[in-house]
Design a protein around this motif. Structure first.
Motif, PDB file in Angstrom:
ATOM      1  N   SER A 224      -0.698  76.350 150.073  1.00 41.86           N
ATOM      2  CA  SER A 224      -1.705  75.883 151.696  1.00 41.86           C
ATOM      3  C   SER A 224      -1.446  76.998 152.695  1.00 41.86           C
ATOM      4  CB  SER A 224      -1.357  74.274 152.259  1.00 41.86           C
ATOM      5  OG  SER A 224       0.518  74.853 153.503  1.00 41.86           O
ATOM      6  N   LEU A 225      -0.321  77.740 152.662  1.00 42.43           N
ATOM      7  CA  LEU A 225      -0.214  78.627 154.509  1.00 42.43           C
ATOM      8  C   LEU A 225      -0.059  80.062 153.551  1.00 42.43           C
ATOM      9  CD1 LEU A 225       3.373  78.266 154.982  1.00 42.43           C
ATOM     10  CD2 LEU A 225       2.274  77.738 156.615  1.00 42.43           C
ATOM     11  N   SER A 226      -0.541  80.588 152.611  1.00 45.86           N
ATOM     12  CA  SER A 226      -1.002  81.314 151.904  1.00 45.86           C
ATOM     13  C   SER A 226      -2.338  81.540 151.727  1.00 45.86           C
ATOM     14  CB  SER A 226      -0.272  81.535 150.640  1.00 45.86           C
ATOM     15  OG  SER A 226      -0.269  80.959 149.899  1.00 45.86           O
ATOM     16  N   THR A 227      -3.304  80.190 151.616  1.00 41.53           N
ATOM     17  CA  THR A 227      -4.385  79.980 151.339  1.00 41.53           C
ATOM     18  C   THR A 227      -5.139  80.094 152.219  1.00 41.53           C
ATOM     19  OG1 THR A 227      -4.353  78.747 149.182  1.00 41.53           O
ATOM     20  CG2 THR A 227      -6.626  78.061 150.545  1.00 41.53           C
ATOM     21  N   GLN A 228      -4.552  80.114 153.924  1.00 38.75           N
ATOM     22  CA  GLN A 228      -4.928  79.446 155.242  1.00 38.75           C
ATOM     23  C   GLN A 228      -4.368  81.020 155.646  1.00 38.75           C
ATOM     24  OE1 GLN A 228      -2.982  76.961 157.126  1.00 38.75           O
ATOM     25  NE2 GLN A 228      -4.397  77.215 159.337  1.00 38.75           N
ATOM     26  N   MET A 229      -3.711  81.429 155.313  1.00 37.67           N
ATOM     27  CA  MET A 229      -3.850  83.754 155.044  1.00 37.67           C
ATOM     28  C   MET A 229      -5.182  83.967 155.148  1.00 37.67           C
ATOM     29  SD  MET A 229      -0.030  84.828 155.713  1.00 37.67           S
ATOM     30  CE  MET A 229       0.480  83.568 154.269  1.00 37.67           C
ATOM     31  N   GLU A 230      -5.652  83.483 154.349  1.00 35.91           N
ATOM     32  CA  GLU A 230      -7.405  84.494 153.495  1.00 35.91           C
ATOM     33  C   GLU A 230      -8.307  84.022 154.633  1.00 35.91           C
ATOM     34  OE1 GLU A 230      -7.710  82.732 149.511  1.00 35.91           O
ATOM     35  OE2 GLU A 230      -6.170  83.649 148.970  1.00 35.91           O
ATOM     36  N   LEU A 231      -7.815  83.312 155.667  1.00 36.01           N
ATOM     37  CA  LEU A 231      -8.864  82.986 156.809  1.00 36.01           C
ATOM     38  C   LEU A 231      -8.974  83.270 157.786  1.00 36.01           C
ATOM     39  CD1 LEU A 231      -9.603  78.855 156.057  1.00 36.01           C
ATOM     40  CD2 LEU A 231     -11.287  81.071 155.041  1.00 36.01           C
ATOM     41  N   ASN A 232      -7.813  84.104 158.023  1.00 41.10           N
ATOM     42  CA  ASN A 232      -7.489  84.169 159.416  1.00 41.10           C
ATOM     43  C   ASN A 232      -7.280  85.620 159.383  1.00 41.10           C
ATOM     44  OD1 ASN A 232      -5.462  85.969 161.185  1.00 41.10           O
ATOM     45  ND2 ASN A 232      -3.876  84.044 160.754  1.00 41.10           N
ATOM     46  N   PRO A 233      -7.792  86.092 160.242  1.00 42.13           N
ATOM     47  CA  PRO A 233      -8.646  87.472 160.683  1.00 42.13           C
ATOM     48  C   PRO A 233      -7.408  88.733 160.571  1.00 42.13           C
ATOM     49  CG  PRO A 233      -9.835  86.390 162.043  1.00 42.13           C
ATOM     50  CD  PRO A 233      -8.717  85.722 161.645  1.00 42.13           C
ATOM     51  N   GLU A 234      -6.639  88.662 160.775  1.00 41.99           N
ATOM     52  CA  GLU A 234      -4.750  88.944 161.302  1.00 41.99           C
ATOM     53  C   GLU A 234      -3.862  88.920 159.728  1.00 41.99           C
ATOM     54  OE1 GLU A 234      -2.961  88.692 164.484  1.00 41.99           O
ATOM     55  OE2 GLU A 234      -4.273  87.363 165.632  1.00 41.99           O
ATOM     56  N   THR A 235      -4.934  88.619 158.851  1.00 43.20           N
ATOM     57  CA  THR A 235      -3.499  88.106 157.751  1.00 43.20           C
ATOM     58  C   THR A 235      -4.592  88.626 156.340  1.00 43.20           C
ATOM     59  OG1 THR A 235      -3.782  85.815 157.263  1.00 43.20           O
ATOM     60  CG2 THR A 235      -2.112  86.828 158.756  1.00 43.20           C
ATOM     61  N   LYS A 236      -6.145  88.175 156.374  1.00 45.03           N
ATOM     62  CA  LYS A 236      -6.347  88.141 155.577  1.00 45.03           C
ATOM     63  C   LYS A 236      -6.744  89.353 154.748  1.00 45.03           C
ATOM     64  CE  LYS A 236     -10.967  88.720 156.697  1.00 45.03           C
ATOM     65  NZ  LYS A 236     -12.242  87.414 157.399  1.00 45.03           N
ATOM     66  N   ALA A 237      -6.401  90.713 154.980  1.00 48.36           N
ATOM     67  CA  ALA A 237      -6.538  91.985 154.298  1.00 48.36           C
ATOM     68  C   ALA A 237      -5.041  92.421 153.710  1.00 48.36           C
ATOM     69  CB  ALA A 237      -6.971  92.981 155.476  1.00 48.36           C
ATOM     70  N   LEU A 238      -4.179  91.998 154.502  1.00 50.01           N
ATOM     71  CA  LEU A 238      -2.821  92.041 154.078  1.00 50.01           C
ATOM     72  C   LEU A 238      -2.345  92.424 152.808  1.00 50.01           C
ATOM     73  CD1 LEU A 238      -0.708  89.923 156.474  1.00 50.01           C
ATOM     74  CD2 LEU A 238      -0.880  92.233 156.759  1.00 50.01           C
ATOM     75  N   PRO A 239      -1.664  93.889 152.059  1.00 55.99           N
ATOM     76  CA  PRO A 239      -1.730  94.446 150.995  1.00 55.99           C
ATOM     77  C   PRO A 239      -0.937  93.436 150.530  1.00 55.99           C
ATOM     78  CG  PRO A 239      -1.058  96.046 152.071  1.00 55.99           C
ATOM     79  CD  PRO A 239      -1.717  95.268 153.018  1.00 55.99           C
ATOM     80  N   GLY A 240      -1.531  92.863 148.914  1.00 56.75           N
ATOM     81  CA  GLY A 240      -0.384  91.067 148.401  1.00 56.75           C
ATOM     82  C   GLY A 240      -0.331  90.385 148.342  1.00 56.75           C
ATOM     83  N   LEU A 241      -1.623  90.198 149.396  1.00 57.43           N
ATOM     84  CA  LEU A 241      -1.662  88.736 149.502  1.00 57.43           C
ATOM     85  C   LEU A 241      -3.022  88.221 148.202  1.00 57.43           C
ATOM     86  CD1 LEU A 241      -1.909  85.377 151.154  1.00 57.43           C
ATOM     87  CD2 LEU A 241      -4.271  86.804 152.443  1.00 57.43           C
ATOM     88  N   ARG A 242      -3.065  88.247 148.021  1.00 55.52           N
ATOM     89  CA  ARG A 242      -3.744  88.339 146.378  1.00 55.52           C
ATOM     90  C   ARG A 242      -3.341  88.429 145.278  1.00 55.52           C
ATOM     91  NH1 ARG A 242      -9.399  88.061 147.292  1.00 55.52           N
ATOM     92  NH2 ARG A 242     -10.846  90.008 148.516  1.00 55.52           N
ATOM     93  N   ASP A 243      -1.435  88.844 145.588  1.00 50.63           N
ATOM     94  CA  ASP A 243      -1.196  88.772 144.401  1.00 50.63           C
ATOM     95  C   ASP A 243      -0.281  87.933 144.472  1.00 50.63           C
ATOM     96  OD1 ASP A 243      -1.450  91.184 143.244  1.00 50.63           O
ATOM     97  OD2 ASP A 243       0.075  92.527 144.620  1.00 50.63           O
ATOM     98  N   VAL A 244      -0.097  87.038 145.507  1.00 50.09           N
ATOM     99  CA  VAL A 244       0.403  85.609 146.187  1.00 50.09           C
ATOM    100  C   VAL A 244       0.007  85.286 145.312  1.00 50.09           C
ATOM    101  CG1 VAL A 244       0.603  83.704 148.105  1.00 50.09           C
ATOM    102  CG2 VAL A 244       1.880  86.494 148.131  1.00 50.09           C
TER     103      VAL A 244
END
Length: 148
Positions: free
Chosen positions: A22-42
């Motif tokens: 739930s946290l990592s999915t919410q990070m996809e909506l957050n402008p500060e985290t959505k482009a972090l390298p590794g999020l798609r791998d998570v």
């Protein structure tokens, strides 16, 4: 009784995965985290890890209900091992995210998700250790070689 301890660890692991997802999915909506390298791998590894955990739990519930087919036990073990591999990869992806975080907010998001990820892995590993002691080495080796 020991099988119920395995189940408790798997359930605790799944709970931590649910929160972490739930946290990592919410990070996809957050402008500060959505482009972090590794999020798609998570996301990719969470998908796999979720599948393997739920399959392992389903197999264990069948075992607790009296199922004795060796494939059920083998699938349970193999799924726990597969989930562990994906959890490790999730942790590596989160480490990449943490190294790339450029704001305090982004760093806090990743650290929070990482704590839940670590808990899911700790409980899964406890379940694996307990299960291995219960099933014996021949079943363990059989399960490691299963292909499905």
């Amino acid at each position: 009784m020991a099988n119920r301890q395995v189940l408790a660890h798997l359930q605790n692991s799944l709970y931590a995965l649910e929160v972490q997802c739930s946290l990592s999915t919410q990070m996809e909506l957050n402008p500060e985290t959505k482009a972090l390298p590794g999020l798609r791998d998570v996301d990719k590894h969470n998908y796999e890890s979720s599948y393997h955990r739920t399959t392992a739990i389903g197999c264990l519930r069948r075992i607790l209900a009296g199922e004795r087919h060796p494939d059920v036990m083998g699938i349970m073990i193999r799924c726990m091992l597969e989930a562990e591999e994906h959890d490790v990869e999730t942790g590596r992806a989160m480490d990449r995210m943490l190294r790339s975080a450029t704001t305090r907010t982004a760093e806090q998001w990743v650290r929070t998700a990482k704590r839940w990820q670590e808990q899911q892995l700790v409980h899964l590993r406890e379940a694996i250790v307990l299960a291995r002691s219960l099933v014996g080495e021949s079943m363990w080796e059989y399960a490691k070689k299963l292909e499905y």
